[in-house]
Scaffold this active site. Structure first.
Site, PDB file in Angstrom:
ATOM      1  N   GLY A  18       0.830  -1.212   0.000  1.00  0.00           N
ATOM      2  CA  GLY A  18       0.000   0.000   0.000  1.00  0.00           C
ATOM      3  C   GLY A  18       0.859   1.254   0.000  1.00  0.00           C
ATOM      4  O   GLY A  18       1.902   1.287   0.642  1.00  0.00           O
ATOM      5  N   ARG A  28      13.417  10.291  -2.151  1.00  0.00           N
ATOM      6  CA  ARG A  28      14.291  11.445  -2.433  1.00  0.00           C
ATOM      7  C   ARG A  28      15.579  11.360  -1.602  1.00  0.00           C
ATOM      8  O   ARG A  28      16.682  11.606  -2.108  1.00  0.00           O
ATOM      9  CB  ARG A  28      13.527  12.729  -2.088  1.00  0.00           C
ATOM     10  CG  ARG A  28      14.342  14.006  -2.156  1.00  0.00           C
ATOM     11  CD  ARG A  28      13.407  15.168  -1.833  1.00  0.00           C
ATOM     12  NE  ARG A  28      14.097  16.447  -1.744  1.00  0.00           N
ATOM     13  CZ  ARG A  28      14.629  16.922  -0.636  1.00  0.00           C
ATOM     14  NH1 ARG A  28      14.584  16.224   0.485  1.00  0.00           N
ATOM     15  NH2 ARG A  28      15.229  18.105  -0.650  1.00  0.00           N
ATOM     16  N   ARG A  79       1.264  -4.869  -5.774  1.00  0.00           N
ATOM     17  CA  ARG A  79       1.294  -6.153  -5.072  1.00  0.00           C
ATOM     18  C   ARG A  79       1.611  -7.195  -6.142  1.00  0.00           C
ATOM     19  O   ARG A  79       0.973  -7.216  -7.192  1.00  0.00           O
ATOM     20  CB  ARG A  79      -0.038  -6.421  -4.383  1.00  0.00           C
ATOM     21  CG  ARG A  79      -0.286  -5.411  -3.254  1.00  0.00           C
ATOM     22  CD  ARG A  79      -1.325  -5.853  -2.263  1.00  0.00           C
ATOM     23  NE  ARG A  79      -1.176  -5.096  -1.029  1.00  0.00           N
ATOM     24  CZ  ARG A  79      -1.803  -3.930  -0.769  1.00  0.00           C
ATOM     25  NH1 ARG A  79      -2.613  -3.400  -1.658  1.00  0.00           N
ATOM     26  NH2 ARG A  79      -1.599  -3.317   0.384  1.00  0.00           N
ATOM     27  N   ASP A 110       4.933  -4.815   6.246  1.00  0.00           N
ATOM     28  CA  ASP A 110       5.515  -6.078   6.709  1.00  0.00           C
ATOM     29  C   ASP A 110       5.495  -7.163   5.627  1.00  0.00           C
ATOM     30  O   ASP A 110       6.398  -7.994   5.571  1.00  0.00           O
ATOM     31  CB  ASP A 110       4.864  -6.559   8.009  1.00  0.00           C
ATOM     32  CG  ASP A 110       3.357  -6.696   7.904  1.00  0.00           C
ATOM     33  OD1 ASP A 110       2.781  -6.232   6.901  1.00  0.00           O
ATOM     34  OD2 ASP A 110       2.751  -7.275   8.824  1.00  0.00           O
ATOM     35  N   THR A 133       3.774   2.587   5.789  1.00  0.00           N
ATOM     36  CA  THR A 133       2.374   2.161   5.927  1.00  0.00           C
ATOM     37  C   THR A 133       1.659   3.106   6.879  1.00  0.00           C
ATOM     38  O   THR A 133       2.227   3.495   7.902  1.00  0.00           O
ATOM     39  CB  THR A 133       2.246   0.701   6.443  1.00  0.00           C
ATOM     40  OG1 THR A 133       0.904   0.503   6.926  1.00  0.00           O
ATOM     41  CG2 THR A 133       3.195   0.414   7.580  1.00  0.00           C
ATOM     42  N   ILE A 134       0.427   3.460   6.530  1.00  0.00           N
ATOM     43  CA  ILE A 134      -0.289   4.392   7.413  1.00  0.00           C
ATOM     44  C   ILE A 134      -0.741   3.703   8.699  1.00  0.00           C
ATOM     45  O   ILE A 134      -1.108   4.359   9.662  1.00  0.00           O
ATOM     46  CB  ILE A 134      -1.533   5.016   6.723  1.00  0.00           C
ATOM     47  CG1 ILE A 134      -2.564   3.953   6.348  1.00  0.00           C
ATOM     48  CG2 ILE A 134      -1.121   5.841   5.515  1.00  0.00           C
ATOM     49  CD1 ILE A 134      -3.931   4.529   6.027  1.00  0.00           C
ATOM     50  N   ASP A 135      -0.709   2.355   8.714  1.00  0.00           N
ATOM     51  CA  ASP A 135      -1.317   1.628   9.837  1.00  0.00           C
ATOM     52  C   ASP A 135      -0.479   1.631  11.116  1.00  0.00           C
ATOM     53  O   ASP A 135      -0.994   1.345  12.196  1.00  0.00           O
ATOM     54  CB  ASP A 135      -1.588   0.170   9.430  1.00  0.00           C
ATOM     55  CG  ASP A 135      -2.506   0.079   8.227  1.00  0.00           C
ATOM     56  OD1 ASP A 135      -3.300   1.016   8.032  1.00  0.00           O
ATOM     57  OD2 ASP A 135      -2.427  -0.909   7.478  1.00  0.00           O
ATOM     58  N   ASP A 137       1.607  -0.472  12.133  1.00  0.00           N
ATOM     59  CA  ASP A 137       1.470  -1.791  12.765  1.00  0.00           C
ATOM     60  C   ASP A 137       2.733  -2.644  12.617  1.00  0.00           C
ATOM     61  O   ASP A 137       2.668  -3.863  12.592  1.00  0.00           O
ATOM     62  CB  ASP A 137       0.258  -2.523  12.157  1.00  0.00           C
ATOM     63  CG  ASP A 137       0.386  -2.692  10.637  1.00  0.00           C
ATOM     64  OD1 ASP A 137       1.298  -2.079  10.047  1.00  0.00           O
ATOM     65  OD2 ASP A 137      -0.421  -3.426  10.053  1.00  0.00           O
ATOM     66  N   ARG A 179      -6.604  -1.256   9.301  1.00  0.00           N
ATOM     67  CA  ARG A 179      -6.728  -2.726   9.257  1.00  0.00           C
ATOM     68  C   ARG A 179      -6.927  -3.281  10.666  1.00  0.00           C
ATOM     69  O   ARG A 179      -7.784  -2.791  11.386  1.00  0.00           O
ATOM     70  CB  ARG A 179      -5.509  -3.345   8.563  1.00  0.00           C
ATOM     71  CG  ARG A 179      -5.479  -3.015   7.084  1.00  0.00           C
ATOM     72  CD  ARG A 179      -4.456  -3.824   6.364  1.00  0.00           C
ATOM     73  NE  ARG A 179      -3.111  -3.445   6.726  1.00  0.00           N
ATOM     74  CZ  ARG A 179      -2.033  -3.880   6.111  1.00  0.00           C
ATOM     75  NH1 ARG A 179      -2.132  -4.717   5.115  1.00  0.00           N
ATOM     76  NH2 ARG A 179      -0.838  -3.484   6.488  1.00  0.00           N
TER      77      ARG A 179
HETATM   78  P1  ADP Z   1       2.589  -4.495   2.675  1.00  0.00           P
HETATM   79  O1  ADP Z   1       4.033  -4.521   2.325  1.00  0.00           O
HETATM   80  O2  ADP Z   1       2.009  -3.117   2.618  1.00  0.00           O
HETATM   81  O3  ADP Z   1       2.298  -5.235   3.955  1.00  0.00           O
HETATM   82  P2  ADP Z   1       1.575  -6.753   1.117  1.00  0.00           P
HETATM   83  O4  ADP Z   1       1.369  -7.641   2.310  1.00  0.00           O
HETATM   84  O5  ADP Z   1       0.510  -6.755   0.090  1.00  0.00           O
HETATM   85  O6  ADP Z   1       1.787  -5.237   1.494  1.00  0.00           O
HETATM   86  O7  ADP Z   1       2.944  -7.212   0.441  1.00  0.00           O
HETATM   87  C1  ADP Z   1       3.452  -6.529  -0.673  1.00  0.00           C
HETATM   88  C2  ADP Z   1       4.161  -7.486  -1.596  1.00  0.00           C
HETATM   89  O8  ADP Z   1       5.272  -8.091  -0.914  1.00  0.00           O
HETATM   90  C3  ADP Z   1       3.339  -8.670  -2.077  1.00  0.00           C
HETATM   91  O9  ADP Z   1       2.489  -8.346  -3.141  1.00  0.00           O
HETATM   92  C4  ADP Z   1       4.406  -9.647  -2.494  1.00  0.00           C
HETATM   93  O10 ADP Z   1       4.944  -9.302  -3.744  1.00  0.00           O
HETATM   94  C5  ADP Z   1       5.475  -9.414  -1.433  1.00  0.00           C
HETATM   95  N1  ADP Z   1       5.320 -10.409  -0.348  1.00  0.00           N
HETATM   96  C6  ADP Z   1       4.483 -10.349   0.714  1.00  0.00           C
HETATM   97  N2  ADP Z   1       4.598 -11.448   1.490  1.00  0.00           N
HETATM   98  C7  ADP Z   1       5.518 -12.236   0.878  1.00  0.00           C
HETATM   99  C8  ADP Z   1       6.067 -13.529   1.167  1.00  0.00           C
HETATM  100  N3  ADP Z   1       5.711 -14.233   2.240  1.00  0.00           N
HETATM  101  N4  ADP Z   1       6.983 -14.017   0.287  1.00  0.00           N
HETATM  102  C9  ADP Z   1       7.374 -13.322  -0.787  1.00  0.00           C
HETATM  103  N5  ADP Z   1       6.897 -12.105  -1.109  1.00  0.00           N
HETATM  104  C10 ADP Z   1       5.983 -11.572  -0.289  1.00  0.00           C
END
Ligand code: ADP
Length: 329
Positions: A18, A28, A79, A110, A133-135, A137, A179
């Site tokens: 996100g 930057r 994603r 995460d 992330t804005i959350d 968390d 979330r």
């Molecule tokens: P955020 O980073 O905001 O938590 P996501 O959980 O959607 O967002 O994760 C972002 C991207 O990171 C995923 O679309 C995927 O490409 C990669 N990713 C997430 N979890 C895994 C994992 N267990 N193994 C490999 N790549 C991952």
């Protein structure tokens, strides 16, 4: 800054998951701090999708001019399902190395760190994360990029809702993002003077919420604002409004603030955070660190192993939950 024998000459940088306000400030800083210390920086578009398809280009100082004030991310984010495949990651690292990329800075949440961690454990490809992330968390850091902006955006919305709530003597349920964590809701609830705050971390019955609204009416309050965290799925505020009406004849209007919270210009705090974290990430990588995220604790930057960032150990402040109740009385 640069260690004499550092193997890091060219770094890649991407945004993943996100988007959050402050990502551009971090980008930057990575570019300018890197260039100031004789590194080359490759900007990768659309997160891991761009990484596995070699969609990158060399950044210069000008390519990040005038972006510190902009929300979202100029690199775009994504994603990427394919990145979950081991063979895809192996090929991506091979291609990155062939192109001269010595390490990768990942700005994301995460989930993105889980992916970055695998690049290190499977291929010893250096990776450093910046929490975007804005959350808020993520464990190991007191702040993540975008949280402060999201809270301020939501408070701005609440202030406006309160005008109409008091003009019509109404109850409003305002649903905010976050979330499974209630950090945004708690800060917004306190800062916005809410009569009740509903958090995923604290069980509260509809009867209790109704009682708080009725108490407020008895005390002569003309309007009430209930701040509700979205929880796992957005829209819970609609169900709550239904129940309040059916069981207690309390009419509540619903406002789901939604993505407005994470748009717009980042606050000064998020710009500063992004700038500091971006520079620290480059510094850490050049000095041989990997598999870590840059966090802040107190007024200091720290490096936190990725495995610790995904543990759900960060606890919401119970004393603030109690304070919110006292202040609403
Ligand atoms: P955020 O980073 O905001 O938590 P996501 O959980 O959607 O967002 O994760 C972002 C991207 O990171 C995923 O679309 C995927 O490409 C990669 N990713 C997430 N979890 C895994 C994992 N267990 N193994 C490999 N790549 C991952």
């Amino acid at each position: 800054m640069k260690k004499k024998h550092s193997k890091i000459r060219t770094i890649g940088v991407l945004c993943s998951g996100g988007d959050s306000p402050g990502m551009n400030a971090a980008l930057r800083a990575v570019v300018r701090y890197g260039i100031a210390h004789d590194l080359k920086v490759l900007g990768i578009t659309k997160g891991y999708t761009g990484f596995i398809h070699q969609h990158w280009e060399m950044m210069d100082r000008k390519s990040v001019a005038n972006i510190i004030l902009r929300g979202g991310t100029i690199l775009k984010t994504d994603r990427c399902l394919d990145f979950h495949k081991k063979s895809v990651r192996a090929r991506a690292v091979k291609k990155a190395r062939e192109a001269g990329m010595d390490g990768l800075i990942v700005i994301g949440g995460d989930g993105s760190f889980r992916g970055a961690h695998l690049l290190w454990t499977e291929h010893r490809f250096p990776v450093v994360g910046i929490p975007g992330t804005i959350d808020n968390d993520i464990s190991g850091t007191e702040a993540t990029l975008g949280f402060d902006t999201a809270v301020n955006n939501a408070i701005d919305a609440i202030d406006k809702i309160r005008d109409t709530a008091s003009a019509h003597e109404r109850t409003f349920i305002v649903e905010v993002m976050g979330r499974n964590s209630g950090y945004i809701a708690l800060d917004v609830g306190i800062g916005g003077g809410a009569e009740a705050i509903i958090l995923p971390e604290e069980k509260i019955s509809v009867a209790d919420i109704a009682q708080r609204v009725l108490d407020a009416i008895h005390k002569g309050k003309m309007s009430s604002i209930i701040v509700m965290a979205e929880g796992r799925k957005s829209g819970g505020s609609m169900r709550l409004a239904d129940e309040l009406w059916k069981k207690y004849k309390i009419e509540a209007k619903v406002c789901i603030i939604g993505h407005i919270q994470r748009g717009g210009s980042p606050t000064a705090r998020d710009r500063l955070l992004g700038s500091v974290m971006g520079a620290k990430a480059v510094h850490a990588m050049v000095n041989g660190r990997s598999d870590v995220m840059v966090g802040v604790v107190g007024d200091r930057e720290v490096l936190v192993p990725f495995v610790k960032t995904v543990q759900r150990s960060q606890k919401i402040r119970k004393d603030l939950i109690e304070l919110a109740k006292d202040l609403a009385n």
